[in-house]
Write an enzyme that holds these catalytic residues in place. Sequence first.
Site: not given
Length: 426
Positions: A85, A164, A171, A186, A190
């Site tokens: 990520h 999320d 947000r 967040s 996931k």
Amino acid sequence: MSAFSAVEVIRTKRDGGVLSDGQIDWVVDAYTRGQVADEQMSALAMAILLRGMSPAEIARWTAAMIASGERLDLSGVRRPTVDKHSTGGVGDKITLPLTPLVAACGAAVPQLSGRGLGHTGGTLDKLESIPGWRAALTNDEFIGQLQETGAVICAAGDHLAPADRKLYALRDVTGTVEAIPLIASSIMSKKIAEGTGALVLDVKVGSGAFMKSTDDARELARTMVDLGTAHGVRTVALLTEMSTPLGLAVGNAVEVTESVEVLAGGGPADVVRLTLALAREMLDAAGLPDVDPEPALRDGRAMDAWRAMVRAQGGDPDAPLPVAAETELVRADRDGYVAAVDAYGIGVAAWRLGAGRARKEDAVSPGAGVLLHKRPGDRVRAGEVLYELRADAPSRIPAARTAAEVAVTIADAAPVAPPLVIERIG
């Protein structure tokens, strides 16, 4: 009647208190089911931004987000699973060559990706410039493709951490995006819910990144590494430089083209270096530390995995990619060296050209973007091309030119290049 109330939870955090496990479980669940209003969750998010959360609170909040939906079971996948990520940057196309490269080396990469917003590009937007390619897969398709090709890049399903999805959108419009506890939960909710066995985080630092300072990036990275480890996911993070765009291409189709160049054994040196650095971390985390990914870029295995992955999702890897209708070349007005190419300014220019979106529902132009002809440290003569702007409509170019002009600096001496990988955590 519930033992908790939204106002009570908000007040606890507003006053600097520590939320109990019960409070966290209740408020995340109630918000997901619509029993806590957006304005109440907005107030809580602001309180979290201002007051922070303890590690135990962040861990429980993340667990509650995971519990709001389903968890994928990848235990039947024959290869070891490892994901990556990135916290987002400009020209950050690394997922595109990295995923098939790691798959070609024997791991399975279940890559759930997102779309761009503002000056940072989205992996799904880039891939959707390939004719026929589709981002939405069912769980069965996701796991089947992972078994067959070892590589999947797709959108997260609606049932994966739905809390999320709601909170992320909130947000974005309430000035609470910067809250490190909410960023970490967040991302990690996931990634943990997708069922991967290992995870490598690329936490960007610099003007074009979400985290501008090394200290903030380090705090975010450490928080996420701890969350992953606590949930049984072997997790490591690299802090990487994002004051200069990665590579030469910033956009959608142009970044796909550059990624394919890397898979063919070429491409910009910084993109290749970061791809290999992350690939080595991923293979090590997956239990394959003795596999060298570099030969797979040279001998065609990574390219074969790319083509198989694109075809499996309906795309044609041989189809021509979209090209913008309008091009403007911007030239140097003096001799010297390129001292800086500010990632934020170039990202804004690409966004102005149509490569990004201001709102999630906006469409993007597949062919729009910026192509750099010079990078920091390059010598330049007056009249040489510094970069080119590509757009579908000429009206988009003036604002983009303004953003890019202030991003590129020419000086009498070459700058000292900063390290691409700043630090490893985990």
